[in-house]
Design an enzyme around this catalytic site. Structure first.
Site, PDB file in Angstrom:
ATOM      1  N   GLY A  10       0.759  -1.286  -0.032  1.00  0.00           N
ATOM      2  CA  GLY A  10      -0.037   0.080  -0.026  1.00  0.00           C
ATOM      3  C   GLY A  10       0.859   1.418   0.109  1.00  0.00           C
ATOM      4  O   GLY A  10       0.585   2.230   0.770  1.00  0.00           O
ATOM      5  N   ARG A  13      -0.333   5.768  -1.574  1.00  0.00           N
ATOM      6  CA  ARG A  13      -0.872   6.923  -0.929  1.00  0.00           C
ATOM      7  C   ARG A  13      -0.601   6.905   0.529  1.00  0.00           C
ATOM      8  O   ARG A  13      -0.219   5.934   0.921  1.00  0.00           O
ATOM      9  CB  ARG A  13      -2.465   6.995  -1.373  1.00  0.00           C
ATOM     10  CG  ARG A  13      -3.022   7.010  -2.674  1.00  0.00           C
ATOM     11  CD  ARG A  13      -4.424   7.070  -2.799  1.00  0.00           C
ATOM     12  NE  ARG A  13      -5.192   5.925  -2.247  1.00  0.00           N
ATOM     13  CZ  ARG A  13      -5.768   5.738  -1.582  1.00  0.00           C
ATOM     14  NH1 ARG A  13      -6.249   6.578  -0.661  1.00  0.00           N
ATOM     15  NH2 ARG A  13      -6.363   4.455  -1.310  1.00  0.00           N
ATOM     16  N   VAL A  62      -3.302  -7.249  -1.644  1.00  0.00           N
ATOM     17  CA  VAL A  62      -2.716  -8.135  -0.918  1.00  0.00           C
ATOM     18  C   VAL A  62      -3.578  -8.906  -0.145  1.00  0.00           C
ATOM     19  O   VAL A  62      -3.122  -9.761   0.714  1.00  0.00           O
ATOM     20  CB  VAL A  62      -1.871  -7.151  -0.058  1.00  0.00           C
ATOM     21  CG1 VAL A  62      -0.461  -6.849  -0.532  1.00  0.00           C
ATOM     22  CG2 VAL A  62      -2.691  -6.128   0.789  1.00  0.00           C
ATOM     23  N   TYR A 153     -12.858  -2.681  12.478  1.00  0.00           N
ATOM     24  CA  TYR A 153     -11.724  -2.147  12.316  1.00  0.00           C
ATOM     25  C   TYR A 153     -10.808  -2.483  13.490  1.00  0.00           C
ATOM     26  O   TYR A 153      -9.572  -2.705  13.535  1.00  0.00           O
ATOM     27  CB  TYR A 153     -11.922  -0.732  12.099  1.00  0.00           C
ATOM     28  CG  TYR A 153     -10.623  -0.146  11.684  1.00  0.00           C
ATOM     29  CD1 TYR A 153      -9.819  -0.236  10.558  1.00  0.00           C
ATOM     30  CD2 TYR A 153      -9.783   1.056  12.517  1.00  0.00           C
ATOM     31  CE1 TYR A 153      -8.494   0.486  10.254  1.00  0.00           C
ATOM     32  CE2 TYR A 153      -8.628   1.469  12.459  1.00  0.00           C
ATOM     33  CZ  TYR A 153      -8.129   1.230  11.065  1.00  0.00           C
ATOM     34  OH  TYR A 153      -6.927   1.907  10.915  1.00  0.00           O
ATOM     35  N   ALA A 155     -10.896  -4.704  16.082  1.00  0.00           N
ATOM     36  CA  ALA A 155     -10.449  -6.154  15.901  1.00  0.00           C
ATOM     37  C   ALA A 155      -9.453  -6.355  14.979  1.00  0.00           C
ATOM     38  O   ALA A 155      -8.372  -7.222  15.378  1.00  0.00           O
ATOM     39  CB  ALA A 155     -11.823  -7.024  15.769  1.00  0.00           C
ATOM     40  N   LYS A 157      -7.159  -4.663  13.702  1.00  0.00           N
ATOM     41  CA  LYS A 157      -5.820  -3.846  14.366  1.00  0.00           C
ATOM     42  C   LYS A 157      -5.235  -4.477  15.514  1.00  0.00           C
ATOM     43  O   LYS A 157      -4.066  -4.508  15.743  1.00  0.00           O
ATOM     44  CB  LYS A 157      -5.958  -2.190  14.384  1.00  0.00           C
ATOM     45  CG  LYS A 157      -6.297  -1.719  12.920  1.00  0.00           C
ATOM     46  CD  LYS A 157      -5.340  -1.987  12.057  1.00  0.00           C
ATOM     47  CE  LYS A 157      -5.340  -1.118  10.950  1.00  0.00           C
ATOM     48  NZ  LYS A 157      -4.240  -1.323   9.840  1.00  0.00           N
TER      49      LYS A 157
HETATM   50  P1  NDP Z   1      -4.780   5.462   2.650  1.00  0.00           P
HETATM   51  O1  NDP Z   1      -6.535   5.085   2.556  1.00  0.00           O
HETATM   52  O2  NDP Z   1      -4.546   7.006   2.485  1.00  0.00           O
HETATM   53  O3  NDP Z   1      -4.288   4.400   1.812  1.00  0.00           O
HETATM   54  C1  NDP Z   1      -4.364   3.289   1.819  1.00  0.00           C
HETATM   55  C2  NDP Z   1      -3.388   2.581   0.955  1.00  0.00           C
HETATM   56  O4  NDP Z   1      -3.652   1.127   1.057  1.00  0.00           O
HETATM   57  C3  NDP Z   1      -3.164   2.739  -0.557  1.00  0.00           C
HETATM   58  O5  NDP Z   1      -2.260   2.842  -0.979  1.00  0.00           O
HETATM   59  C4  NDP Z   1      -4.065   1.458  -0.986  1.00  0.00           C
HETATM   60  O6  NDP Z   1      -3.836   1.184  -2.383  1.00  0.00           O
HETATM   61  C5  NDP Z   1      -3.715   0.491  -0.045  1.00  0.00           C
HETATM   62  N1  NDP Z   1      -4.339  -0.854   0.147  1.00  0.00           N
HETATM   63  C6  NDP Z   1      -5.446  -0.872   0.318  1.00  0.00           C
HETATM   64  N2  NDP Z   1      -6.110  -2.149   0.209  1.00  0.00           N
HETATM   65  C7  NDP Z   1      -5.374  -2.726  -0.542  1.00  0.00           C
HETATM   66  C8  NDP Z   1      -5.127  -3.996  -0.848  1.00  0.00           C
HETATM   67  N3  NDP Z   1      -6.011  -5.071  -0.796  1.00  0.00           N
HETATM   68  N4  NDP Z   1      -3.976  -4.274  -1.732  1.00  0.00           N
HETATM   69  C9  NDP Z   1      -2.986  -3.294  -1.920  1.00  0.00           C
HETATM   70  N5  NDP Z   1      -2.989  -2.127  -1.533  1.00  0.00           N
HETATM   71  C10 NDP Z   1      -4.204  -1.892  -0.556  1.00  0.00           C
HETATM   72  O7  NDP Z   1      -4.573   4.959   4.181  1.00  0.00           O
HETATM   73  P2  NDP Z   1      -3.474   5.460   5.135  1.00  0.00           P
HETATM   74  O8  NDP Z   1      -2.394   5.999   4.430  1.00  0.00           O
HETATM   75  O9  NDP Z   1      -4.313   6.531   5.986  1.00  0.00           O
HETATM   76  O10 NDP Z   1      -3.359   4.093   6.010  1.00  0.00           O
HETATM   77  C11 NDP Z   1      -2.270   3.390   6.087  1.00  0.00           C
HETATM   78  C12 NDP Z   1      -2.193   2.371   7.141  1.00  0.00           C
HETATM   79  O11 NDP Z   1      -2.339   2.728   8.363  1.00  0.00           O
HETATM   80  C13 NDP Z   1      -3.623   1.534   7.116  1.00  0.00           C
HETATM   81  O12 NDP Z   1      -3.342   0.111   7.466  1.00  0.00           O
HETATM   82  C14 NDP Z   1      -4.462   2.330   8.079  1.00  0.00           C
HETATM   83  O13 NDP Z   1      -5.375   1.239   8.702  1.00  0.00           O
HETATM   84  C15 NDP Z   1      -3.343   2.599   9.086  1.00  0.00           C
HETATM   85  N6  NDP Z   1      -3.571   3.674   9.949  1.00  0.00           N
HETATM   86  C16 NDP Z   1      -4.169   4.854   9.358  1.00  0.00           C
HETATM   87  C17 NDP Z   1      -4.481   5.835  10.283  1.00  0.00           C
HETATM   88  C18 NDP Z   1      -4.807   7.331  10.000  1.00  0.00           C
HETATM   89  O14 NDP Z   1      -5.091   8.197  10.547  1.00  0.00           O
HETATM   90  N7  NDP Z   1      -4.648   7.646   8.686  1.00  0.00           N
HETATM   91  C19 NDP Z   1      -4.344   5.797  11.791  1.00  0.00           C
HETATM   92  C20 NDP Z   1      -4.020   4.348  12.302  1.00  0.00           C
HETATM   93  C21 NDP Z   1      -3.704   3.329  11.273  1.00  0.00           C
HETATM   94  P3  NDP Z   1      -4.703   1.799  -3.686  1.00  0.00           P
HETATM   95  O15 NDP Z   1      -4.925   3.211  -3.491  1.00  0.00           O
HETATM   96  O16 NDP Z   1      -3.343   1.639  -4.760  1.00  0.00           O
HETATM   97  O17 NDP Z   1      -5.682   0.901  -3.894  1.00  0.00           O
END
Ligand code: NDP
Length: 244
Positions: A10, A13, A62, A153, A155, A157
């Site tokens: 991921g 972004r 993934v 969510y 659960a 994490k």
């Molecule tokens: P975004 O929504 O900004 O980005 C999510 C990223 O995950 C994208 O690059 C997306 O890829 C990728 N992704 C999602 N599902 C898949 C998949 N099945 N296969 C491959 N890539 C995937 O999220 P954040 O950057 O905010 O979050 C990143 C991580 O941090 C997550 O695990 C989130 O739960 C965790 N997190 C975020 C917080 C926050 O406040 N932002 C707080 C706590 C934890 P694409 O766009 O190419 O589909």
């Protein structure tokens, strides 16, 4: 000297993209995207303009085990075992408990938990032979404290935190470290809808602001560094004091 390489899920972004940007200063990086191909290719191209950098974007959902195994096998064949795997990809699909059906639960667990298991499993055999490999799971403070609408969510994490602890114990004899990071509110697409929802939320954060992706990436840099060589099985919280 040949640089080590790391695998980030991921990376197209948000937090993942910043991890890629920051880690590319010290490591070769391969990162995955699912839907954001244009953003992913642009990021790789931009970073590859820096001398010495080698950054590659690969398509991989993934949550699809066979895609994960194909991608991992081909990368191990080409580059050898990675120094680190960073399980960052995830989704936040908030829903009140009463609205959660089997389909929604299966979906969020496959995106946030099964993905981290299959990605780790696909690389870990090769990494055991290395002297200092590591895995970092991006969890959340939602895995530590509750939030309305986040029972699923939370659960997922919390599951990552549990997996981190047990895997760290299993891997310690290979000198492999496994840690997780639990961010609070970080400014990304995932939290955009919350940021515009008034000042109440920010007041609940002791440091009165959302964190930045750069701040989370710095913590990843630290866990990847030699300075963190004695840290394993831990969850490092980065949340502006939210869980104090
Ligand atoms: P975004 O929504 O900004 O980005 C999510 C990223 O995950 C994208 O690059 C997306 O890829 C990728 N992704 C999602 N599902 C898949 C998949 N099945 N296969 C491959 N890539 C995937 O999220 P954040 O950057 O905010 O979050 C990143 C991580 O941090 C997550 O695990 C989130 O739960 C965790 N997190 C975020 C917080 C926050 O406040 N932002 C707080 C706590 C934890 P694409 O766009 O190419 O589909």
């Amino acid at each position: 000297m040949k640089r080590k390489w790391i695998f980030v899920t991921g990376g197209s972004r948000g937090i993942g993209a910043e991890i890629v940007r920051s880690a590319s200063r010290n490591y070769d990086v391969v990162f995955t995207y699912k839907t954001s191909m244009i953003e992913a290719k642009a990021l790789a191209e931009q970073l590859n303009n820096e001398p010495g950098n080698r950054v590659e974007a690969v398509h991989c959902d993934v949550s699809d085990v066979s895609q994960v195994e194909d991608v991992a096998q081909s990368l191990i064949q080409r580059y050898g075992p990675p120094y680190a795997v960073i399980n960052n990809a995830g989704v936040a699909e908030d829903s009140l408990f009463s609205n959660l059906d089997e389909q929604a639960l299966t979906h969020i667990f496959s995106q946030n938990v099964f993905s981290a298991f299959s990605v780790s499993r696909a690389f870990i055999g090769s990494m055991m032979g290395e002297s200092d490999a590591c895995i970092i799971n991006i969890s959340s403070v939602s895995g530590i404290k509750g939030n309305v609408g986040q029972s699923a969510y939370s659960a997922t994490k919390a599951a990552l935190i549990g997996m981190t602890r047990s895997l760290a114990l299993e891997m310690s004899r290979f000198n492999m470290r496994v840690n997780s990071i639990a961010p609070g509110y970080i400014e990304t697409d995932m939290t955009r809808h919350l940021k515009d929802s008034g000042t109440g939320l920010k007041k609940s954060i002791p440091l009165r602001r959302f964190g930045s992706t750069v701040e989370v990436a710095s913590l990843v840099d630290y866990l990847l560094s030699e300075g963190a060589a004695y840290i394993t099985g831990q969850t490092l919280v980065i949340d502006g004091g939210l869980t104090c």
